[in-house]
Design a protein around this motif. Structure first.
Motif, mmCIF file in Angstrom:
data_model
loop_
_atom_site.group_PDB
_atom_site.id
_atom_site.type_symbol
_atom_site.label_atom_id
_atom_site.label_comp_id
_atom_site.label_asym_id
_atom_site.label_seq_id
_atom_site.Cartn_x
_atom_site.Cartn_y
_atom_site.Cartn_z
ATOM 1 N N THR A 1 7.183 11.298 -2.753
ATOM 2 C CA THR A 1 7.953 11.673 -3.937
ATOM 3 C C THR A 1 7.451 11.054 -5.235
ATOM 4 N N ASP A 2 6.335 10.310 -5.190
ATOM 5 C CA ASP A 2 5.779 9.789 -6.449
ATOM 6 C C ASP A 2 4.270 9.596 -6.319
ATOM 7 N N ALA A 3 3.614 9.627 -7.474
ATOM 8 C CA ALA A 3 2.151 9.565 -7.515
ATOM 9 C C ALA A 3 1.600 8.193 -7.140
ATOM 10 N N LEU B 1 -1.258 7.738 -4.341
ATOM 11 C CA LEU B 1 -2.552 7.054 -4.502
ATOM 12 C C LEU B 1 -2.774 6.033 -3.394
ATOM 13 N N GLU B 2 -1.723 5.286 -3.046
ATOM 14 C CA GLU B 2 -1.839 4.325 -1.950
ATOM 15 C C GLU B 2 -2.217 5.041 -0.651
ATOM 16 N N ARG B 3 -1.551 6.158 -0.366
ATOM 17 C CA ARG B 3 -1.862 6.927 0.849
ATOM 18 C C ARG B 3 -3.301 7.423 0.826
ATOM 19 N N MET B 4 -3.743 7.911 -0.342
ATOM 20 C CA MET B 4 -5.095 8.454 -0.450
ATOM 21 C C MET B 4 -6.154 7.381 -0.235
ATOM 22 N N LEU C 1 -12.419 9.163 -4.068
ATOM 23 C CA LEU C 1 -11.410 10.234 -4.065
ATOM 24 C C LEU C 1 -11.775 11.428 -4.937
ATOM 25 N N MET C 2 -12.772 11.284 -5.783
ATOM 26 C CA MET C 2 -13.025 12.261 -6.852
ATOM 27 C C MET C 2 -13.241 13.702 -6.384
ATOM 28 N N ASN C 3 -13.691 13.912 -5.164
ATOM 29 C CA ASN C 3 -13.927 15.274 -4.679
ATOM 30 C C ASN C 3 -12.741 15.874 -3.927
ATOM 31 N N THR C 4 -11.632 15.176 -3.887
ATOM 32 C CA THR C 4 -10.454 15.724 -3.209
ATOM 33 C C THR C 4 -9.939 16.923 -3.992
#
Length: 150
Positions: free
Chosen positions: A36-38, A42-45, A77-80
């Protein structure tokens, strides 16, 4: 763990988050996570690789554009592939999101055929490159058999 790629959905409205997860499941993506939040996203990613992120634009404390900029600034992460959602977009929103590196936009509520078309568009784009090309690992090659050949 399944062979289908993991997808991360980010929306601060819990009901919409659950709806998007359900839509993605119906399109044949069983591995869909929602937050529910960015900041949490980011932590998950940083813990797990995702084949696609679908994020709301209007969120607090970090909105979808700031989230997108964080992703594009991170070499890992840049290519996600990143699909931005909102109930309405104006020209400035679209321009800013394009500059930040959004791969596609989709209006809420989602139409299944539009969602499927946008997924194909996002998945088929070429990997991003920095000024100095990174190792071959930076190029994503993802197969989504449930969407058919494109």
């Amino acid at each position: 763990m399944s062979d289908t790629p993991a997808i991360l959905i980010v929306d601060d409205q819990e009901k919409l988050l659950k709806l998007v997860i359900l839509l993605m499941n119906r399109l044949g993506f069983p591995d869909v996570e929602g937050v529910t939040d960015a900041v949490t996203a980011l932590e998950r990613m940083r813990e797990r690789r995702y084949a696609l992120v679908i994020s709301d634009l209007d969120m607090e404390p970090m909105d979808g554009l700031a989230f997108l900029r964080e992703i594009r600034a991170d070499d890992a992460l840049m290519n996600t592939p990143f699909l931005l959602t909102e109930a309405s977009f104006d020209f400035e929103d679209i321009n800013l999101a394009h500059q930040a590196g959004a791969d596609a936009f989709i209006l809420k509520p989602f139409d299944m055929s539009v969602l499927k078309a946008k997924l194909k568009q996002v998945i088929n784009r070429k990997p991003r490159r920095r000024e100095a090309p990174l190792a071959a690992e930076s190029a994503l090659s993802i197969d989504f058999p449930m969407l058919g050949k494109f």
